[in-house]
Scaffold this motif. Structure first.
Motif, PDB file in Angstrom:
ATOM      1  N   GLU A 224     -16.146   6.697  58.389  1.00 21.20           N
ATOM      2  CA  GLU A 224     -17.107   7.571  59.081  1.00 21.20           C
ATOM      3  C   GLU A 224     -18.533   7.321  58.614  1.00 21.20           C
ATOM      4  N   LEU A 225     -18.733   6.286  57.796  1.00 21.07           N
ATOM      5  CA  LEU A 225     -20.029   6.076  57.135  1.00 21.07           C
ATOM      6  C   LEU A 225     -20.846   4.928  57.710  1.00 21.07           C
ATOM      7  N   GLN A 226     -20.462   4.411  58.887  1.00 23.57           N
ATOM      8  CA  GLN A 226     -21.142   3.237  59.423  1.00 23.57           C
ATOM      9  C   GLN A 226     -22.201   3.570  60.479  1.00 23.57           C
ATOM     10  N   GLY A 227     -22.438   4.848  60.748  1.00 20.01           N
ATOM     11  CA  GLY A 227     -23.537   5.228  61.633  1.00 20.01           C
ATOM     12  C   GLY A 227     -23.189   5.316  63.095  1.00 20.01           C
ATOM     13  N   GLU A 228     -21.917   5.309  63.439  1.00 19.04           N
ATOM     14  CA  GLU A 228     -21.548   5.419  64.856  1.00 19.04           C
ATOM     15  C   GLU A 228     -21.961   6.755  65.454  1.00 19.04           C
ATOM     16  N   ASP A 229     -22.104   7.759  64.597  1.00 20.15           N
ATOM     17  CA  ASP A 229     -22.551   9.071  65.085  1.00 20.15           C
ATOM     18  C   ASP A 229     -23.991   9.018  65.586  1.00 20.15           C
ATOM     19  N   ARG A 230     -24.724   7.954  65.192  1.00 19.60           N
ATOM     20  CA  ARG A 230     -26.104   7.790  65.656  1.00 19.60           C
ATOM     21  C   ARG A 230     -26.160   6.938  66.924  1.00 19.60           C
ATOM     22  N   GLY A 231     -25.009   6.502  67.397  1.00 20.19           N
ATOM     23  CA  GLY A 231     -24.969   5.698  68.622  1.00 20.19           C
ATOM     24  C   GLY A 231     -25.440   4.273  68.427  1.00 20.19           C
ATOM     25  N   ILE A 232     -25.211   3.689  67.231  1.00 19.44           N
ATOM     26  CA  ILE A 232     -25.689   2.327  66.972  1.00 19.44           C
ATOM     27  C   ILE A 232     -24.865   1.303  67.752  1.00 19.44           C
ATOM     28  N   ASN A 233     -25.462   0.124  68.008  1.00 23.25           N
ATOM     29  CA  ASN A 233     -24.747  -0.923  68.727  1.00 23.25           C
ATOM     30  C   ASN A 233     -23.957  -1.794  67.737  1.00 23.25           C
ATOM     31  N   SER A 234     -23.273  -2.788  68.256  1.00 22.57           N
ATOM     32  CA  SER A 234     -22.409  -3.628  67.418  1.00 22.57           C
ATOM     33  C   SER A 234     -23.205  -4.407  66.382  1.00 22.57           C
ATOM     34  N   ASP A 235     -24.394  -4.894  66.761  1.00 21.89           N
ATOM     35  CA  ASP A 235     -25.221  -5.648  65.818  1.00 21.89           C
ATOM     36  C   ASP A 235     -25.613  -4.780  64.617  1.00 21.89           C
ATOM     37  N   GLU A 236     -26.035  -3.570  64.901  1.00 19.20           N
ATOM     38  CA  GLU A 236     -26.475  -2.714  63.805  1.00 19.20           C
ATOM     39  C   GLU A 236     -25.297  -2.277  62.946  1.00 19.20           C
ATOM     40  N   MET A 237     -24.143  -2.003  63.552  1.00 21.24           N
ATOM     41  CA  MET A 237     -22.981  -1.623  62.746  1.00 21.24           C
ATOM     42  C   MET A 237     -22.577  -2.785  61.838  1.00 21.24           C
ATOM     43  N   HIS A 238     -22.660  -3.989  62.376  1.00 19.37           N
ATOM     44  CA  HIS A 238     -22.393  -5.191  61.578  1.00 19.37           C
ATOM     45  C   HIS A 238     -23.357  -5.256  60.391  1.00 19.37           C
ATOM     46  N   PHE A 239     -24.638  -5.005  60.633  1.00 18.01           N
ATOM     47  CA  PHE A 239     -25.663  -5.008  59.586  1.00 18.01           C
ATOM     48  C   PHE A 239     -25.340  -3.969  58.515  1.00 18.01           C
ATOM     49  N   VAL A 240     -24.944  -2.787  58.939  1.00 17.14           N
ATOM     50  CA  VAL A 240     -24.622  -1.703  58.006  1.00 17.14           C
ATOM     51  C   VAL A 240     -23.395  -2.059  57.167  1.00 17.14           C
ATOM     52  N   ILE A 241     -22.346  -2.548  57.805  1.00 13.75           N
ATOM     53  CA  ILE A 241     -21.102  -2.848  57.091  1.00 13.75           C
ATOM     54  C   ILE A 241     -21.317  -3.931  56.034  1.00 13.75           C
ATOM     55  N   VAL A 242     -22.076  -4.974  56.369  1.00 11.63           N
ATOM     56  CA  VAL A 242     -22.334  -6.042  55.400  1.00 11.63           C
ATOM     57  C   VAL A 242     -23.027  -5.476  54.171  1.00 11.63           C
ATOM     58  N   HIS A 243     -24.031  -4.639  54.384  1.00 12.25           N
ATOM     59  CA  HIS A 243     -24.768  -4.103  53.242  1.00 12.25           C
ATOM     60  C   HIS A 243     -23.964  -3.056  52.474  1.00 12.25           C
ATOM     61  N   GLN A 244     -23.157  -2.285  53.159  1.00 13.44           N
ATOM     62  CA  GLN A 244     -22.280  -1.354  52.437  1.00 13.44           C
ATOM     63  C   GLN A 244     -21.292  -2.130  51.562  1.00 13.44           C
ATOM     64  N   THR A 245     -20.799  -3.248  52.087  1.00 10.54           N
ATOM     65  CA  THR A 245     -19.879  -4.073  51.308  1.00 10.54           C
ATOM     66  C   THR A 245     -20.555  -4.603  50.058  1.00 10.54           C
ATOM     67  N   PHE A 246     -21.819  -5.046  50.198  1.00  9.14           N
ATOM     68  CA  PHE A 246     -22.574  -5.477  49.022  1.00  9.14           C
ATOM     69  C   PHE A 246     -22.616  -4.366  47.978  1.00  9.14           C
ATOM     70  N   GLU A 247     -22.908  -3.159  48.414  1.00  9.44           N
ATOM     71  CA  GLU A 247     -23.040  -2.065  47.453  1.00  9.44           C
ATOM     72  C   GLU A 247     -21.713  -1.754  46.761  1.00  9.44           C
ATOM     73  N   LEU A 248     -20.612  -1.887  47.481  1.00 14.51           N
ATOM     74  CA  LEU A 248     -19.308  -1.703  46.841  1.00 14.51           C
ATOM     75  C   LEU A 248     -19.077  -2.768  45.775  1.00 14.51           C
ATOM     76  N   TRP A 249     -19.454  -4.007  46.095  1.00 11.23           N
ATOM     77  CA  TRP A 249     -19.307  -5.057  45.097  1.00 11.23           C
ATOM     78  C   TRP A 249     -20.253  -4.840  43.917  1.00 11.23           C
ATOM     79  N   PHE A 250     -21.458  -4.352  44.184  1.00  7.14           N
ATOM     80  CA  PHE A 250     -22.382  -4.050  43.084  1.00  7.14           C
ATOM     81  C   PHE A 250     -21.752  -3.049  42.123  1.00  7.14           C
ATOM     82  N   LYS A 251     -21.064  -2.074  42.669  1.00  9.00           N
ATOM     83  CA  LYS A 251     -20.410  -1.072  41.815  1.00  9.00           C
ATOM     84  C   LYS A 251     -19.405  -1.742  40.889  1.00  9.00           C
ATOM     85  N   GLN A 252     -18.644  -2.685  41.422  1.00 10.42           N
ATOM     86  CA  GLN A 252     -17.671  -3.401  40.595  1.00 10.42           C
ATOM     87  C   GLN A 252     -18.367  -4.293  39.580  1.00 10.42           C
ATOM     88  N   VAL A 253     -19.453  -4.946  39.982  1.00 15.52           N
ATOM     89  CA  VAL A 253     -20.209  -5.802  39.065  1.00 15.52           C
ATOM     90  C   VAL A 253     -20.692  -4.996  37.862  1.00 15.52           C
TER      91      VAL A 253
END
Length: 391
Positions: free
Chosen positions: A54-83
């Motif tokens: 529920e954290l990818q911004g679909e509630d804001r009506g984002i398009n596929s490109d922006e959701m892709h942008f959000v997911i990539v950066h959220q994934t980075f942050e998850l990896w940063f947590k592990q690092v």
């Protein structure tokens, strides 16, 4: 000759290297996953998938490109947590006055995992490169001033590693933005407190160099009687070999007609002076750098097997981080050219400068002053390291 593990338990072994305290480490191993009796988990419950998706911004009506942008950066942050988790454990292992010998392989494992994470993240930029320049511009204005520059986890792992403020682009204070954010709400204040706490602790680089400083050199242990004399004798013998090899190289190159022989001789003299300055800054022997030199020069010694593996793992980690930063810059250049970043930085130019960061400089620098094995100082007290000519 068989090298027995029990040799490490003697006062001459890893204990003097800061590796010989074999006390229980259970307090650092952590508890069971989940911290108690496991519940009747489903896959979605265990991973908290419903909240996560529920954290990818679909509630804001984002398009596929922006959701892709959000997911990539959220994934980075998850990896940063592990690092941060992995590197904190390495820092804590090496930060002890006595580092149990069986903790070093565990530290190497943490470093290896972190390296693979950065390699994965470097490849992850390729996913983001499927975003076209026009596709990005369609939603870029919606980012406002939001920028990866504001990633507090990136700032935290840089601090944890030991990146000094004066080494940053423009000598910037990494906490300045977060001080402003701390004035806005409680979450910003908590983030600032977290970064300030990271700043107050020894860095991984400091822990590594403190650990390396305790390297037994020519059988002489840190703090022992006449250790200073033994270490200085080793350093001076190495520098004698370094100078002789430089002079021989200059003479040989002049015989080959390689340019002005006086210029070659001057370059070799300057290179030797760099070696002197590295090992004896301001005329005083750096025991930590001498320890690095000894480990790199006598890598085959059994006692030094895990120390050199750990040093290699740190160099490999930093190399993977440099490649990750470089890949980041190329991705940004491909998608948005050289326009100003959303956070007000110079964009690609700023990212290219960050790819020049080096934290573990001495681990890289020692490689410049090595001499070939045939010319290194003769090993003394070989049996100390579990090695003899007959073995």
């Amino acid at each position: 000759h068989t090298f027995q593990t029990r040799n490490f338990d003697t006062p001459r072994g890893f204990r003097q290297f800061g590796f010989g305290d074999n006390a229980s480490n259970d307090h650092r191993q952590g508890g069971s996953m989940g911290g108690g009796e496991p519940g009747n988990w489903t896959y979605a419950d265990y991973l908290r998938l419903h909240e996560l998706l529920e954290l990818q911004g679909e509630d804001r009506g984002i398009n596929s490109d922006e959701m892709h942008f959000v997911i990539v950066h959220q994934t980075f942050e998850l990896w940063f947590k592990q690092v941060i988790r992995e590197l904190s454990e390495v820092r804590d292992i090496l930060g002890d006055d006595h580092v149990p010998e069986d903790d070093i392989p565990r530290a190497v494992d943490h470093l290896g995992r972190t390296t693979e994470i950065f390699r994965l993240m470097a490849n992850q930029w390729a996913v983001l490169e499927t975003l076209t320049p026009q596709g990005f511009l369609a939603f870029r204005d919606g980012l406002g001033s939001a920028s990866g520059f504001e990633s507090f986890q990136m700032r935290e792992f840089e601090i944890l590693l030991g990146l000094e403020n004066e080494e940053r682009v423009g000598g910037m204070d990494p906490l300045s933005n977060f001080r402003s954010m701390a004035e806005r709400d409680e979450r910003g204040a908590a983030t600032l407190a977290r970064l300030e706490d990271a700043m107050s602790k020894p860095s991984l680089c400091e822990s590594v160099m403190s650990w390396v400083e305790r390297t037994p050199i020519m059988g002489s242990t840190h703090g022992s009687e006449d250790d200073d004399g033994a270490v200085r004798a080793y350093v001076e013998a190495h520098l004698d070999s370094h100078r002789a090899l430089g002079e021989a190289a200059a003479e040989k190159s002049s015989g080959w007609g390689a340019g002005d022989p006086t210029k070659m001789a001057a370059r070799m003299t300057a290179a030797h002076q760099d070696a002197v300055d590295f090992l004896m800054p301001e005329g005083e022997v750096s025991r930590a750098r001498a320890g690095l030199l000894f480990i790199e020069s006598y890598r085959e010694l059994p006692l030094l097997t895990w120390p050199r593996k750990l040093i290699d793992a740190i160099v490999e980690l930093e190399e993977s981080m440099v490649k990750w930063r470089f890949a980041h810059a190329r991705m940004v250049e491909r998608i948005m050219g050289r326009r100003i970043g959303t956070g007000g930085t110079s964009g690609v130019d700023y990212l290219d400068m960050t790819s020049q960061y080096r934290i573990f400089k001495d681990l890289w620098g020692v490689r410049t002053i090595l001499v070939k094995p045939q010319e290194r100082p003769a090993l003394r007290n070989a049996e100390f390291y579990g090695y003899t000519a007959e073995s």
